[in-house]
Design a protein around this motif. Sequence first.
Motif, PDB file in Angstrom:
ATOM      1  N   LYS A  26       0.837  -1.203   0.000  1.00 13.57           N
ATOM      2  CA  LYS A  26       0.000   0.000   0.000  1.00 13.57           C
ATOM      3  C   LYS A  26       0.875   1.257   0.000  1.00 13.57           C
ATOM      4  O   LYS A  26       0.537   2.267  -0.627  1.00 13.57           O
ATOM      5  N   ARG A  27       2.003   1.187   0.685  1.00 15.36           N
ATOM      6  CA  ARG A  27       2.938   2.322   0.678  1.00 15.36           C
ATOM      7  C   ARG A  27       3.543   2.492  -0.713  1.00 15.36           C
ATOM      8  O   ARG A  27       3.760   3.619  -1.177  1.00 15.36           O
ATOM      9  N   MET A  28       3.806   1.387  -1.397  1.00 14.96           N
ATOM     10  CA  MET A  28       4.304   1.458  -2.773  1.00 14.96           C
ATOM     11  C   MET A  28       3.322   2.207  -3.665  1.00 14.96           C
ATOM     12  O   MET A  28       3.708   3.068  -4.457  1.00 14.96           O
ATOM     13  N   VAL A  29       2.051   1.853  -3.532  1.00 20.54           N
ATOM     14  CA  VAL A  29       1.011   2.491  -4.351  1.00 20.54           C
ATOM     15  C   VAL A  29       0.930   3.986  -4.031  1.00 20.54           C
ATOM     16  O   VAL A  29       0.868   4.825  -4.944  1.00 20.54           O
ATOM     17  N   GLU A  30       0.947   4.319  -2.766  1.00 19.38           N
ATOM     18  CA  GLU A  30       0.860   5.721  -2.345  1.00 19.38           C
ATOM     19  C   GLU A  30       2.032   6.547  -2.865  1.00 19.38           C
ATOM     20  O   GLU A  30       1.866   7.718  -3.234  1.00 19.38           O
ATOM     21  N   ARG A  31       3.212   5.940  -2.919  1.00 19.77           N
ATOM     22  CA  ARG A  31       4.416   6.679  -3.295  1.00 19.77           C
ATOM     23  C   ARG A  31       4.835   6.460  -4.744  1.00 19.77           C
ATOM     24  O   ARG A  31       5.897   6.903  -5.171  1.00 19.77           O
ATOM     25  N   GLY A  32       3.979   5.762  -5.495  1.00 22.88           N
ATOM     26  CA  GLY A  32       4.230   5.614  -6.922  1.00 22.88           C
ATOM     27  C   GLY A  32       5.366   4.685  -7.290  1.00 22.88           C
ATOM     28  O   GLY A  32       5.983   4.840  -8.347  1.00 22.88           O
ATOM     29  N   VAL A  33       5.651   3.703  -6.430  1.00 21.65           N
ATOM     30  CA  VAL A  33       6.687   2.718  -6.723  1.00 21.65           C
ATOM     31  C   VAL A  33       6.025   1.481  -7.318  1.00 21.65           C
ATOM     32  O   VAL A  33       5.204   0.836  -6.665  1.00 21.65           O
ATOM     33  N   THR A  34       6.341   1.139  -8.549  1.00 23.78           N
ATOM     34  CA  THR A  34       5.727  -0.011  -9.203  1.00 23.78           C
ATOM     35  C   THR A  34       6.427  -1.306  -8.783  1.00 23.78           C
ATOM     36  O   THR A  34       7.578  -1.278  -8.315  1.00 23.78           O
ATOM     37  N   PRO A  35       5.751  -2.459  -8.950  1.00 21.16           N
ATOM     38  CA  PRO A  35       6.414  -3.735  -8.670  1.00 21.16           C
ATOM     39  C   PRO A  35       7.708  -3.897  -9.458  1.00 21.16           C
ATOM     40  O   PRO A  35       8.701  -4.421  -8.949  1.00 21.16           O
ATOM     41  N   ARG A  36       7.709  -3.453 -10.705  1.00 19.07           N
ATOM     42  CA  ARG A  36       8.924  -3.531 -11.522  1.00 19.07           C
ATOM     43  C   ARG A  36      10.048  -2.737 -10.870  1.00 19.07           C
ATOM     44  O   ARG A  36      11.190  -3.222 -10.757  1.00 19.07           O
ATOM     45  N   GLU A  37       9.765  -1.520 -10.430  1.00 17.07           N
ATOM     46  CA  GLU A  37      10.790  -0.687  -9.793  1.00 17.07           C
ATOM     47  C   GLU A  37      11.271  -1.290  -8.476  1.00 17.07           C
ATOM     48  O   GLU A  37      12.459  -1.181  -8.136  1.00 17.07           O
ATOM     49  N   PHE A  38      10.353  -1.930  -7.755  1.00 20.79           N
ATOM     50  CA  PHE A  38      10.730  -2.562  -6.487  1.00 20.79           C
ATOM     51  C   PHE A  38      11.838  -3.596  -6.699  1.00 20.79           C
ATOM     52  O   PHE A  38      12.727  -3.748  -5.858  1.00 20.79           O
ATOM     53  N   ASP A  42      18.072   0.013  -7.395  1.00 22.11           N
ATOM     54  CA  ASP A  42      19.019  -0.409  -6.370  1.00 22.11           C
ATOM     55  C   ASP A  42      18.336  -0.322  -5.005  1.00 22.11           C
ATOM     56  O   ASP A  42      17.390   0.443  -4.803  1.00 22.11           O
ATOM     57  N   LEU A  43      18.832  -1.120  -4.063  1.00 20.11           N
ATOM     58  CA  LEU A  43      18.172  -1.246  -2.771  1.00 20.11           C
ATOM     59  C   LEU A  43      18.057   0.079  -2.033  1.00 20.11           C
ATOM     60  O   LEU A  43      17.026   0.360  -1.403  1.00 20.11           O
ATOM     61  N   LEU A  44      19.092   0.904  -2.100  1.00 28.64           N
ATOM     62  CA  LEU A  44      19.040   2.184  -1.389  1.00 28.64           C
ATOM     63  C   LEU A  44      17.904   3.053  -1.917  1.00 28.64           C
ATOM     64  O   LEU A  44      17.237   3.751  -1.145  1.00 28.64           O
ATOM     65  N   SER A  45      17.686   3.018  -3.214  1.00 28.31           N
ATOM     66  CA  SER A  45      16.601   3.801  -3.814  1.00 28.31           C
ATOM     67  C   SER A  45      15.240   3.275  -3.362  1.00 28.31           C
ATOM     68  O   SER A  45      14.317   4.047  -3.092  1.00 28.31           O
ATOM     69  N   VAL A  46      15.115   1.938  -3.257  1.00 25.27           N
ATOM     70  CA  VAL A  46      13.859   1.334  -2.785  1.00 25.27           C
ATOM     71  C   VAL A  46      13.606   1.717  -1.334  1.00 25.27           C
ATOM     72  O   VAL A  46      12.500   2.141  -0.964  1.00 25.27           O
ATOM     73  N   TYR A  47      14.649   1.590  -0.505  1.00 26.57           N
ATOM     74  CA  TYR A  47      14.509   1.952   0.906  1.00 26.57           C
ATOM     75  C   TYR A  47      14.123   3.412   1.067  1.00 26.57           C
ATOM     76  O   TYR A  47      13.249   3.763   1.859  1.00 26.57           O
ATOM     77  N   ASP A  48      14.759   4.259   0.289  1.00 23.63           N
ATOM     78  CA  ASP A  48      14.495   5.696   0.399  1.00 23.63           C
ATOM     79  C   ASP A  48      13.071   6.027  -0.054  1.00 23.63           C
ATOM     80  O   ASP A  48      12.367   6.806   0.596  1.00 23.63           O
ATOM     81  N   ALA A  49      12.642   5.417  -1.151  1.00 23.05           N
ATOM     82  CA  ALA A  49      11.308   5.700  -1.692  1.00 23.05           C
ATOM     83  C   ALA A  49      10.199   5.244  -0.757  1.00 23.05           C
ATOM     84  O   ALA A  49       9.142   5.880  -0.672  1.00 23.05           O
ATOM     85  N   LEU A  50      10.453   4.142  -0.032  1.00 25.25           N
ATOM     86  CA  LEU A  50       9.412   3.564   0.817  1.00 25.25           C
ATOM     87  C   LEU A  50       9.607   3.858   2.297  1.00 25.25           C
ATOM     88  O   LEU A  50       8.810   3.429   3.130  1.00 25.25           O
ATOM     89  N   GLY A  51      10.648   4.574   2.621  1.00 24.23           N
ATOM     90  CA  GLY A  51      10.904   4.882   4.021  1.00 24.23           C
ATOM     91  C   GLY A  51      11.287   3.662   4.824  1.00 24.23           C
ATOM     92  O   GLY A  51      10.919   3.525   5.997  1.00 24.23           O
ATOM     93  N   LEU A  52      12.015   2.743   4.201  1.00 23.05           N
ATOM     94  CA  LEU A  52      12.429   1.505   4.852  1.00 23.05           C
ATOM     95  C   LEU A  52      13.921   1.546   5.172  1.00 23.05           C
ATOM     96  O   LEU A  52      14.612   2.498   4.825  1.00 23.05           O
ATOM     97  N   ASN A  56      14.388  -4.388   7.090  1.00 22.38           N
ATOM     98  CA  ASN A  56      13.254  -5.005   6.404  1.00 22.38           C
ATOM     99  C   ASN A  56      13.667  -6.256   5.632  1.00 22.38           C
ATOM    100  O   ASN A  56      12.816  -7.031   5.203  1.00 22.38           O
ATOM    101  N   GLY A  57      14.968  -6.432   5.421  1.00 21.35           N
ATOM    102  CA  GLY A  57      15.457  -7.678   4.848  1.00 21.35           C
ATOM    103  C   GLY A  57      15.289  -7.843   3.356  1.00 21.35           C
ATOM    104  O   GLY A  57      15.333  -8.960   2.844  1.00 21.35           O
ATOM    105  N   PHE A  58      15.094  -6.764   2.625  1.00 23.35           N
ATOM    106  CA  PHE A  58      14.949  -6.891   1.179  1.00 23.35           C
ATOM    107  C   PHE A  58      16.321  -6.837   0.511  1.00 23.35           C
ATOM    108  O   PHE A  58      16.691  -5.853  -0.114  1.00 23.35           O
ATOM    109  N   GLY A  59      17.076  -7.908   0.648  1.00 19.96           N
ATOM    110  CA  GLY A  59      18.400  -7.954   0.050  1.00 19.96           C
ATOM    111  C   GLY A  59      18.339  -8.367  -1.406  1.00 19.96           C
ATOM    112  O   GLY A  59      17.313  -8.823  -1.905  1.00 19.96           O
ATOM    113  N   ALA A  60      19.476  -8.221  -2.084  1.00 16.31           N
ATOM    114  CA  ALA A  60      19.543  -8.577  -3.502  1.00 16.31           C
ATOM    115  C   ALA A  60      19.205 -10.048  -3.704  1.00 16.31           C
ATOM    116  O   ALA A  60      18.497 -10.410  -4.641  1.00 16.31           O
TER     117      ALA A  60
END
Length: 268
Positions: A26-38, A42-52, A56-60
């Motif tokens: 739901k946070r992805m949808v609110e902040r405009g992050v698509t599943p493809r972008e997720f 790069d992980l830092l960009s994902v963390y920054d976009a979602l406030g994570l 959270n354990g989303f490693g490569a």
Amino acid sequence: MNHTEEDAIYRIALGMMKGCNASIVKRMVERGVTPREFFTLDLLSVYDALGLNSKNGFGANSREDSLQKAKNEYQFVSRHSIRVLSLADDDYPWLLAEIPDAPVTLYMLGDAELNPMHSASIVGTRKPTKYGMSFCSRFCTDLCGYFPDLSIVSGLALGIDAAAHTAALDSGCQTIAVVAHGLDTLYPAANRDLARRIIKNGGAVITEYPSGSTPHRSCFLERNRIVAGLSQLTVVVESPIKGGAMSTANLAFNYDREVMALPGRVTD
């Protein structure tokens, strides 16, 4: 691999991703992050976009593992005409999307309308009395008569569940069976013909579990939140105090949905 196929795999992978829950999607949808972008940023960009953060354990590796599993699952759903619904998409059932622990991914076999004007879950024991069975059949029949667009949701178990699905079919109403395993099997086996009839008559069998997932006790308890979440109303016909139907009723109550129950016989 075409663009549409890639997007489907990314959506399936979200549901495969350990730690990726409804709150994050739901946070992805609110902040405009698509599943493809997720999965491609790069992980830092994902963390920054979602406030994570890294906790959270989303490693490569976890992202890559989820994508590989999703590619295999995509082959399965494509072969069997299974529809994949992601919480990140607009076609996800809106009532279910309201609950805080909504499944990230749903797999659906059939053509059911998941956003009907009226919907009711009918749940109860696997060992009902004649009183319970008679009520279940008549209640579903009467309700379908008042609301032809009604969708009756249950868990395809023996007893009250099967009676509710059958009464809905006999009355010409749509019915949806929510199961606790992957769609490469059907449990209980005794209800396979009923499942086929549900699909043939415009209903659906749905699950949050990918193929290869076998039914465990915890899966049935998790399944109950989907039964409750898909419906405006949950009706308990007969249930032990600690039965699965009571679990569904408690979930529905916590989701601020209507909950009703068949009164016991005065002779009991």
